[in-house]
Design a protein around this motif. Structure first.
Motif, mmCIF file in Angstrom:
data_model
loop_
_atom_site.group_PDB
_atom_site.id
_atom_site.type_symbol
_atom_site.label_atom_id
_atom_site.label_comp_id
_atom_site.label_asym_id
_atom_site.label_seq_id
_atom_site.Cartn_x
_atom_site.Cartn_y
_atom_site.Cartn_z
ATOM 1 N N ILE A 1 0.842 -1.211 0.000
ATOM 2 C CA ILE A 1 0.000 0.000 0.000
ATOM 3 C C ILE A 1 0.873 1.255 0.000
ATOM 4 N N PHE B 1 0.111 -2.550 -6.974
ATOM 5 C CA PHE B 1 -1.322 -2.860 -6.955
ATOM 6 C C PHE B 1 -1.569 -4.263 -7.504
ATOM 7 N N LEU C 1 -11.555 -1.432 -5.517
ATOM 8 C CA LEU C 1 -10.295 -1.270 -4.786
ATOM 9 C C LEU C 1 -9.342 -0.352 -5.555
ATOM 10 N N ILE D 1 -8.122 2.751 -3.378
ATOM 11 C CA ILE D 1 -6.939 2.364 -2.593
ATOM 12 C C ILE D 1 -6.217 3.569 -1.991
ATOM 13 N N PHE E 1 -5.880 -3.572 6.424
ATOM 14 C CA PHE E 1 -6.250 -3.586 5.015
ATOM 15 C C PHE E 1 -7.211 -4.733 4.734
ATOM 16 N N LEU F 1 -10.768 -4.329 2.991
ATOM 17 C CA LEU F 1 -11.060 -4.998 1.720
ATOM 18 C C LEU F 1 -12.250 -5.948 1.847
#
Length: 133
Positions: free
Chosen positions: A10, A21, A57, A61, A70, A74
């Motif tokens: 991240i 990513f 996402l 993000i 996270f 998610l």
């Protein structure tokens, strides 16, 4: 998969590393798919929803603020997406049932013959479960 690994990826994403990513998505794709397969009970809906989750996402993000892990964040996106799809499918099914239950229109532009009327009367007498298929 662990939180430290996700945090590193991240941070890379926040610093402009687009490859990070892909690595993050690869890391979490299977667990999200498995969660959604249990939710929907079929492969097609689980795959579609999983793709939607990762699209969301990708768009969000950079707004991840680390107030939760996270994984938790998610999974919340995944569950909310699944709920949205469920409600959308439910509304579509209700619309389909309403259409099926409507008698055909009679007006000047559409002539309804006796055979068509007989078929619609038979359809309207069917059990609800058979009308939706």
């Amino acid at each position: 998969m662990n939180n430290q690994q996700a945090d590193i990826l991240i941070n890379k994403i926040h610093n402009g590393n687009t490859q990070a990513f892909s690595e993050l998505a690869e890391l979490y794709y299977d667990p999200i798919y498995q969660l959604l397969f249990r939710w929907f009970g079929n492969k097609e809906d689980a795959e579609d929803c999983t793709q939607d989750v990762f699209i969301k996402l990708a768009h969000s993000i950079l707004s991840f603020n680390k107030k939760s892990t996270f994984k938790t964040w998610l999974y919340r996106i995944a569950i909310n997406t699944a709920k949205d799809i469920y409600h959308k499918n439910k509304k579509n099914k209700e619309r389909k049932n309403e259409f099926i239950n409507q008698a055909p229109l009679k007006n000047n532009s559409v002539e309804i013959n006796e055979d068509t009327q007989i078929v619609w009367e038979a359809v309207n007498q069917l059990n609800k479960k058979y009308k939706s298929t």
